[in-house]
Every structure is written in structure tokens, then in C-alpha cells.
Scaffold this motif. Structure first.
Motif, PDB file in Angstrom:
ATOM      1  N   UNK A  27     132.302  20.896   1.226  1.00  0.00           N
ATOM      2  CA  UNK A  27     132.439  19.749   2.124  1.00  0.00           C
ATOM      3  C   UNK A  27     131.189  18.877   2.139  1.00  0.00           C
ATOM      4  N   UNK A  28     130.672  18.555   0.985  1.00  0.00           N
ATOM      5  CA  UNK A  28     129.519  17.659   0.909  1.00  0.00           C
ATOM      6  C   UNK A  28     129.990  16.230   1.146  1.00  0.00           C
ATOM      7  N   UNK A  29     129.089  15.316   1.515  1.00  0.00           N
ATOM      8  CA  UNK A  29     129.534  13.956   1.800  1.00  0.00           C
ATOM      9  C   UNK A  29     130.204  13.268   0.621  1.00  0.00           C
ATOM     10  N   UNK A  30     129.747  13.561  -0.570  1.00  0.00           N
ATOM     11  CA  UNK A  30     130.346  12.921  -1.739  1.00  0.00           C
ATOM     12  C   UNK A  30     131.727  13.490  -2.040  1.00  0.00           C
ATOM     13  N   UNK A  31     131.937  14.768  -1.730  1.00  0.00           N
ATOM     14  CA  UNK A  31     133.211  15.404  -2.033  1.00  0.00           C
ATOM     15  C   UNK A  31     134.182  15.352  -0.866  1.00  0.00           C
ATOM     16  N   UNK A  32     133.746  14.894   0.297  1.00  0.00           N
ATOM     17  CA  UNK A  32     134.585  14.920   1.485  1.00  0.00           C
ATOM     18  C   UNK A  32     135.801  14.005   1.334  1.00  0.00           C
ATOM     19  N   UNK A  33     135.635  12.853   0.754  1.00  0.00           N
ATOM     20  CA  UNK A  33     136.732  11.908   0.624  1.00  0.00           C
ATOM     21  C   UNK A  33     137.523  12.115  -0.669  1.00  0.00           C
ATOM     22  N   UNK A  34     137.104  13.048  -1.497  1.00  0.00           N
ATOM     23  CA  UNK A  34     137.788  13.273  -2.755  1.00  0.00           C
ATOM     24  C   UNK A  34     137.200  12.464  -3.896  1.00  0.00           C
ATOM     25  N   UNK A  35     136.600  11.350  -3.580  1.00  0.00           N
ATOM     26  CA  UNK A  35     135.925  10.549  -4.596  1.00  0.00           C
ATOM     27  C   UNK A  35     134.544  10.202  -4.066  1.00  0.00           C
ATOM     28  N   UNK A  73     131.316   8.357  -2.712  1.00  0.00           N
ATOM     29  CA  UNK A  73     131.119   7.102  -1.993  1.00  0.00           C
ATOM     30  C   UNK A  73     130.278   6.162  -2.844  1.00  0.00           C
ATOM     31  N   UNK A  74     130.518   4.877  -2.696  1.00  0.00           N
ATOM     32  CA  UNK A  74     129.818   3.890  -3.518  1.00  0.00           C
ATOM     33  C   UNK A  74     128.330   3.829  -3.190  1.00  0.00           C
ATOM     34  N   UNK A  75     127.973   3.856  -1.912  1.00  0.00           N
ATOM     35  CA  UNK A  75     126.584   3.677  -1.511  1.00  0.00           C
ATOM     36  C   UNK A  75     125.855   4.986  -1.248  1.00  0.00           C
ATOM     37  N   UNK A  76     126.457   6.122  -1.552  1.00  0.00           N
ATOM     38  CA  UNK A  76     125.795   7.403  -1.292  1.00  0.00           C
ATOM     39  C   UNK A  76     124.740   7.667  -2.359  1.00  0.00           C
ATOM     40  N   UNK A  77     123.494   7.814  -1.915  1.00  0.00           N
ATOM     41  CA  UNK A  77     122.380   8.126  -2.807  1.00  0.00           C
ATOM     42  C   UNK A  77     121.711   9.387  -2.280  1.00  0.00           C
TER      43      UNK A  77
END
Length: 82
Positions: free
Chosen positions: A16-24, A26-30
Motif C-alpha cells: 500500500x505505498x502511495x505510488x501503488x495505492x491507486x494502481x498506477x 501518481x504523476x507528481x509523486x517524487x
């Protein structure tokens, strides 16, 4: 049996990481973006401490808190020994 379910819960939290939470992603996640947060010092009404970590480090700290809480809820708090 207990270890298997605890390991399963830890693995689900890890997914459940922030990048994997939505399934794809995020554009601005660094993950290397520096984030600073202020928190109060226990026992003081005025003093504040500023902590700076990367976005990935903040996520890892949240994960450690979740896992620790799960362990306490599952195993119970270690009462006084004596």
C-alpha cells in the motif's frame, strides 16, 4: 499460524505505498522530494521540533508505525514484569 497472518498483514501494508495505492503511479509523486514537518515536544507548550525527510522515508516511517501497532494489537502490550 499467528506468524503467517502477521506476515500477511505486513505484506499487505507494504503493497500500500502511495505510488501503488491507486494502481498506477501518481504523476507528481517524487520519492526523493524533501518534506519538512513540525511537531510539538512532549512536556512543552511552546517548543517545536522540525523533522525533514524524503517522501519515501516518511512513507517508511508510517509503515513502521502501522506494523508496530498491528504487533501490539495482536500480541498485546507487555505488562509489568516482576
Amino acid at each position: 499460524m499467528r506468524t503467517v497472518s502477521l506476515l500477511t498483514a505486513v505484506a499487505l501494508c507494504a503493497a500500500a505505498s502511495p505510488a501503488a495505492a491507486a494502481g498506477k503511479p501518481k504523476k507528481n509523486y517524487d520519492p526523493n522530494r524533501l518534506i519538512c514537518q513540525s511537531r510539538g515536544v512532549i512536556g512543552s507548550r511552546l517548543q517545536r521540533v522540525r523533522e525533514c525527510h524524503t517522501a519515501q522515508e516518511w512513507e517508511d516511517l508510517r509503515m513502521q508505525e502501522r506494523v508496530g501497532l498491528m504487533r501490539k494489537q495482536y500480541n498485546g502490550a507487555p505488562g509489568p514484569r516482576g
